[in-house]
Scaffold this active site. Sequence first.
Site, short mmCIF file in Angstrom:
data_model
loop_
_atom_site.label_atom_id
_atom_site.label_comp_id
_atom_site.label_asym_id
_atom_site.label_seq_id
_atom_site.Cartn_x
_atom_site.Cartn_y
_atom_site.Cartn_z
N ASN A 132 38.36 32.27 42.14
CA ASN A 132 38.27 31.99 40.73
C ASN A 132 37.13 30.79 40.29
O ASN A 132 36.85 30.38 39.15
CB ASN A 132 39.59 31.32 40.07
CG ASN A 132 40.09 30.38 41.03
OD1 ASN A 132 39.65 30.06 41.95
ND2 ASN A 132 41.35 30.03 40.53
N ASP A 134 36.79 43.99 43.77
CA ASP A 134 37.77 44.90 43.51
C ASP A 134 38.16 45.11 42.06
O ASP A 134 37.83 44.26 41.23
CB ASP A 134 39.02 44.21 44.33
CG ASP A 134 39.55 42.82 43.58
OD1 ASP A 134 38.76 42.06 43.67
OD2 ASP A 134 40.60 42.66 43.27
N ASN A 160 38.98 37.27 37.82
CA ASN A 160 38.58 35.73 37.88
C ASN A 160 37.28 35.21 38.58
O ASN A 160 36.48 34.58 37.93
CB ASN A 160 39.53 34.75 38.48
CG ASN A 160 40.93 34.81 37.60
OD1 ASN A 160 40.77 34.95 36.58
ND2 ASN A 160 42.13 34.52 38.20
N HIS A 220 42.06 42.14 47.27
CA HIS A 220 41.00 41.15 46.53
C HIS A 220 39.73 40.70 47.19
O HIS A 220 38.70 40.42 47.02
CB HIS A 220 41.34 39.71 46.04
CG HIS A 220 41.63 39.38 44.73
ND1 HIS A 220 41.01 40.06 44.05
CD2 HIS A 220 41.80 38.14 44.32
CE1 HIS A 220 41.10 39.20 42.47
NE2 HIS A 220 41.46 38.09 43.01
#
Length: 196
Positions: free
Chosen positions: A77, A102, A123, A25
Amino acid sequence: MSDDAAPWLIVGLGNPGAEYAGNRHNIGFMVVDLLAERIGGKFKAHKARAQVVEGRMGPPGPANRRVVLAKPMSFMNLSGGPVTALRDFYKVPLERIVAVHDELDIDYPTLRLKLGGGDNGHNGLKSMTKSMGADYHRVRCGIGRPPGRMQVADFVLKDFSSTERKELDWFVDRAADSVECLVAEGLERAQSAYNS
């Protein structure tokens, strides 16, 4: 048309903290870290809850561009808040914002560049789009889908595997090259050179 004096805002998406540093991530952070190294800058805290580096990118002459490299420190997020605050602070038009992130729907280590579009359940993109609309550039760094029945959240918050790590430096390097190409030469040129 966008103001030529306005900088480009290149946002690496990721999660702050050492425990996340090697996660899939966090490839966005890895790419902007390399770009900062290339322009000789050090990240500094910004009041917009982000780490930033200001500098110039591209060959000398008209293609040399002012850039702000950024890593939101808000967790993935909630990336939209810091990115919107940076956009307002630096007066960056939406089409000069680049999110490096990603991407599950693209195989590792494949790159795709595009302008606008959906968030594919990401997100960080969801938060950015909610804050400012979808018409920003994306440098999508393919990480592939989780194996077997592994949950997506577990997969993206794991470090790259030892096999993947063999190509990771090359992949991050190529993603950084694609950002430089996008900023200096435009999306079509960057797509034809780097989309695979």
